[in-house]
Design a protein around this motif. Structure first.
Motif, PDB file in Angstrom:
ATOM      1  N   GLY A 195       0.820  -1.194   0.000  1.00  0.00           N
ATOM      2  CA  GLY A 195       0.000   0.000   0.000  1.00  0.00           C
ATOM      3  C   GLY A 195       0.858   1.250   0.000  1.00  0.00           C
ATOM      4  N   PHE A 216     -13.158   6.757   0.541  1.00  0.00           N
ATOM      5  CA  PHE A 216     -13.252   7.363  -0.783  1.00  0.00           C
ATOM      6  C   PHE A 216     -14.687   7.167  -1.267  1.00  0.00           C
ATOM      7  CE2 PHE A 216     -13.148   6.941  -5.433  1.00  0.00           C
ATOM      8  CZ  PHE A 216     -12.606   8.162  -5.775  1.00  0.00           C
ATOM      9  N   TYR A 219     -16.479   4.528   0.712  1.00  0.00           N
ATOM     10  CA  TYR A 219     -15.887   3.181   0.769  1.00  0.00           C
ATOM     11  C   TYR A 219     -14.544   3.260   1.475  1.00  0.00           C
ATOM     12  CZ  TYR A 219     -14.009  -1.312  -0.757  1.00  0.00           C
ATOM     13  OH  TYR A 219     -13.469  -2.559  -0.794  1.00  0.00           O
ATOM     14  N   GLN A 220     -14.316   2.371   2.447  1.00  0.00           N
ATOM     15  CA  GLN A 220     -13.076   2.410   3.216  1.00  0.00           C
ATOM     16  C   GLN A 220     -11.935   1.832   2.392  1.00  0.00           C
ATOM     17  OE1 GLN A 220     -13.315   0.775   7.134  1.00  0.00           O
ATOM     18  NE2 GLN A 220     -11.143   1.034   7.579  1.00  0.00           N
ATOM     19  N   VAL A 221     -10.878   2.641   2.253  1.00  0.00           N
ATOM     20  CA  VAL A 221      -9.712   2.230   1.476  1.00  0.00           C
ATOM     21  C   VAL A 221      -8.440   2.228   2.319  1.00  0.00           C
ATOM     22  CG1 VAL A 221     -10.707   3.087  -0.656  1.00  0.00           C
ATOM     23  CG2 VAL A 221      -9.267   4.598   0.710  1.00  0.00           C
ATOM     24  N   GLY A 222      -8.511   2.663   3.562  1.00  0.00           N
ATOM     25  CA  GLY A 222      -7.330   2.712   4.402  1.00  0.00           C
ATOM     26  C   GLY A 222      -7.683   3.035   5.830  1.00  0.00           C
ATOM     27  N   ILE A 242      -2.927   3.514   2.985  1.00  0.00           N
ATOM     28  CA  ILE A 242      -3.923   3.207   1.950  1.00  0.00           C
ATOM     29  C   ILE A 242      -3.582   1.850   1.363  1.00  0.00           C
ATOM     30  CG2 ILE A 242      -5.098   4.050  -0.091  1.00  0.00           C
ATOM     31  CD1 ILE A 242      -5.244   5.923   2.314  1.00  0.00           C
ATOM     32  N   ASN A 243      -4.521   0.930   1.418  1.00  0.00           N
ATOM     33  CA  ASN A 243      -4.285  -0.428   0.950  1.00  0.00           C
ATOM     34  C   ASN A 243      -4.155  -0.473  -0.561  1.00  0.00           C
ATOM     35  OD1 ASN A 243      -4.604  -1.563   3.605  1.00  0.00           O
ATOM     36  ND2 ASN A 243      -6.804  -1.265   3.383  1.00  0.00           N
ATOM     37  N   SER A 244      -3.290  -1.384  -1.024  1.00  0.00           N
ATOM     38  CA  SER A 244      -3.127  -1.626  -2.453  1.00  0.00           C
ATOM     39  C   SER A 244      -4.270  -2.514  -2.932  1.00  0.00           C
ATOM     40  CB  SER A 244      -1.778  -2.303  -2.710  1.00  0.00           C
ATOM     41  OG  SER A 244      -1.609  -2.576  -4.068  1.00  0.00           O
ATOM     42  N   LEU A 246      -5.870   0.166  -4.066  1.00  0.00           N
ATOM     43  CA  LEU A 246      -6.625   1.409  -3.988  1.00  0.00           C
ATOM     44  C   LEU A 246      -5.723   2.617  -3.750  1.00  0.00           C
ATOM     45  CD1 LEU A 246      -9.590   0.100  -1.833  1.00  0.00           C
ATOM     46  CD2 LEU A 246      -9.542   0.433  -4.292  1.00  0.00           C
ATOM     47  N   ASP A 247      -4.433   2.377  -3.521  1.00  0.00           N
ATOM     48  CA  ASP A 247      -3.524   3.507  -3.344  1.00  0.00           C
ATOM     49  C   ASP A 247      -3.321   4.287  -4.635  1.00  0.00           C
ATOM     50  OD1 ASP A 247      -2.284   1.369  -4.522  1.00  0.00           O
ATOM     51  OD2 ASP A 247      -0.350   1.697  -3.562  1.00  0.00           O
ATOM     52  N   LEU A 249      -5.566   5.703  -6.104  1.00  0.00           N
ATOM     53  CA  LEU A 249      -6.494   6.833  -6.032  1.00  0.00           C
ATOM     54  C   LEU A 249      -5.824   8.084  -5.464  1.00  0.00           C
ATOM     55  CD1 LEU A 249      -9.622   4.954  -4.614  1.00  0.00           C
ATOM     56  CD2 LEU A 249      -9.243   5.669  -6.980  1.00  0.00           C
TER      57      LEU A 249
END
Length: 584
Positions: A195, A216, A219-222, A242-244, A246-247, A249
């Motif tokens: 991430g 985002f 929606y939870q991305v991190g 931020i999890n991969s 989705l990073d 973004l």
């Protein structure tokens, strides 16, 4: 024989103590033996001294020494790496008892618990098992596992009976380390998690906490990992993961804002009510997105810093790097005008109020015997060129002389909150009122009385008119009218009292009975005059006779009307009228 034996023993001891040699002893033994050959009671054994420097008895202690050295060698050679942990408190941690675990497997134990030299922290010395050197990397993490209840749930229930233990999360870095800070909670993301880590900076404390979600569009991305205060910049710094994948973004033009679940904003634009996702309703969080109309930009690198806005509305009020500073001088109250208020032209935002009032030192602010208040504003061309083009820069057109009559005024933005903003517009009737000037090396935009001043002026004029009314005369006349009305009411009261006395008289009370009797008799009389009754028939016959008599008297009356002396003299005969012929 006994005496000889005793003497021999004494002689041996004497020889030993004196360090004498063995030959005299042998001779003594020989003489004793020769003298005792004929003795029937026994004989004395010959004693020989053995010259020996080593004895088999020494094998046992030597073996013990070798075994002890081997045990010591095995002990130290089997010891694992030593690690030092620092923490603010050692609650629940005991030397020789608290275990170190990884995935619930024992990998070490705490050996000692001591205070630092300045008593500011606790230093734990722990020993890992043999072969665990690879666990100690620069990104490894240690934290205490104990019963805990937080917003994520209940954890560490297994330590209620066994006591707290230290959890080890091995790192993936290539660099080794043996000194770590003991955490109170586990890290949000593992060191080997894929991430992106970024930082947010804010001027306010306590907006985010470790564990808050990063969203985002809901929606939870991190997750928020840590929060710390930077004493040099005097700002709060938050670390986000931020999890991969989705990073991807996170780009150059994304903006982050505090997501508090329910947001109520009262500003110059009015009252705004926003409600976010249920994930942030109680604990809060942070959201991000690219503002509408902006390009996403390139993906950012690790440890990039962003600014944290208070809410989504403030993102639109971004800081523009290009602006034209101006000063407006007002001679009315600026109550309700705050820094950050908009500068608009017919509802289109052109800039921002920076200082209200402006911070000045030696400038002359007295103008036309009135104390004028300076206000610093920024005209930001990028606000309207993106929508309407460069030709819409009305301030620039005013500076070039292409347009005239541009004036600034204070207007109410929200009657409920009392917020005020600056409005720019054209006033052709006020072209020659003010000339171009400067103030504190800033260009001055001419002003005109705004809506608030006009309303106040109208209210003052109305109050002046009310003040000029002949209120005293009116009050005097009203007082006289009230006194007359009072006298009238007194007279009316007397009249009502007299009427009351009249009605209470016995004769007056008997009057209804008399009237009732009279009405009854009148009713009886009228019943005799009804059609079909004798009185009615007699009245009709009398009227008929009267009508006939009047009909017979009509010729006489006509004659008398024509000739009044017709009763004395005979009237001439009248000729019958001849009808006229019709016209041809």
């Amino acid at each position: 024989m006994t005496k000889q034996t005793d003497s021999m023993s004494k002689q041996v001891e004497t020889n030993k103590n004196a360090g004498s040699e063995h030959p005299p002893v042998k001779e003594h033994y020989k003489d004793s033996l020769e003298g005792s050959e004929n003795n029937s009671e026994g004989f004395l054994a010959e004693v020989k001294a053995v010259k020996r420097f080593w004895s088999p008895v020494w094998i046992v202690p030597i073996l013990c020494v070798f075994i002890g050295l081997w045990i010591i060698y095995e002990h130290y050679s089997s010891l694992g790496p030593q690690v030092t942990l620092t923490t603010s408190t050692a609650e629940g941690i005991e030397a020789g008892k608290t275990r170190i675990k990884t995935r619930n497997v024992d990998v070490g134990i705490v050996e000692s618990v001591e205070l630092s030299d300045d008593f500011s922290q606790v230093i734990l010395t722990a020993r890992l098992s043999d072969g665990k050197e690879d666990f100690l990397r620069t990104d490894s993490a240690f934290w205490v596992v104990r019963p805990q209840i937080d917003k994520s749930g209940i954890s560490g229930l297994g330590t209620i009976l066994s006591g707290p233990y230290i959890e080890l999360l091995p790192g993936v870095s290539k660099e080794s380390n043996n000194t770590f800070a003991l955490l109170d909670a586990p890290p949000i993301a593992a060191p080997d998690a894929k991430g992106l880590r970024i930082f947010l900076e804010s001027d306010e404390y306590g907006q985010l906490a470790a564990g808050d979600p990063v969203l985002f569009r809901g929606y939870q991305v991190g997750t928020v990992e840590t929060s710390a205060f930077n004493h040099e910049t005097k700002k709060m710094k938050y670390q986000l993961f931020i999890n991969s994948p989705l990073d991807n973004l996170i780009t150059e033009n994304v903006r982050f804002w505090k997501d508090s679940g329910v947001n109520v904003d009262v500003s110059a634009q009015g009252i705004r009510f926003e409600m976010s996702s249920l994930a942030t309703l109680f604990s809060g969080g942070v959201s991000f997105d690219v503002p509408k109309g902006w390009s996403a930009g390139q993906k950012v690198a690790n440890n990039t810093s962003f600014r944290l806005f208070n809410n989504r509305t403030n993102i639109l009020e971004r800081e523009f790097k290009e602006f034209d500073p101006y000063v407006i001088l007002v001679s009315e109250s600026i109550r309700g005008l705050e820094p950050g208020a908009p500068v608009e032209f017919r509802g289109i935002r052109l800039g921002t109020v920076i200082e209200a009032p402006m911070n000045i030192n030696d400038e002359q602010i007295v103008k036309n015997d009135n104390l004028v208040i300076p206000i610093l504003i920024h005209i930001e061309p990028a606000r309207f060129t993106e929508l309407l083009g460069e030709q819409f820069n009305v301030v620039e057109q005013y500076e070039k002389g292409n347009i005239k009559g541009l004036r600034a005024s204070l207007k109410a933005a929200n009657l409920l909150t009392g917020a005020v903003f600056i409005d720019l517009d054209f006033y052709p009737d006020d072209i020659l009122v003010q000339e171009k000037q400067t103030f504190a090396n800033y260009r001055v935009l001419p002003t005109v009385s705004g809506g608030i001043a006009q309303i106040q002026q109208k209210v003052m004029l109305t109050l002046d008119k009310i003040n000029k009314l002949p209120v005293e005369n009116f009050i005097q006349e009203a007082t006289g009218t009230l006194e007359t009305s009072k006298e009238t009411l007194v007279a009316l009261n007397d009249t009502l009292h007299s009427v009351n006395q009249l009605l209470s008289n016995q004769s007056t009370q008997e009057l209804p009975a008399v009237m009732k009797t009279t009405l009854h008799e009148l009713n009886t009389t009228l019943e005799g005059l009804q059609p079909g009754s004798q009185g009615y028939s007699s009245s009709v016959q009398t009227l008929q006779r009267l009508e006939q008599t009047l009909r017979e008297l009509q010729p006489l009356l006509q004659t008398l009307n024509q000739k009044s002396n017709a009763l004395i003299f005979e009237a001439p005969a009248t000729v019958d009228p001849v009808p006229k012929a019709a016209k041809p």
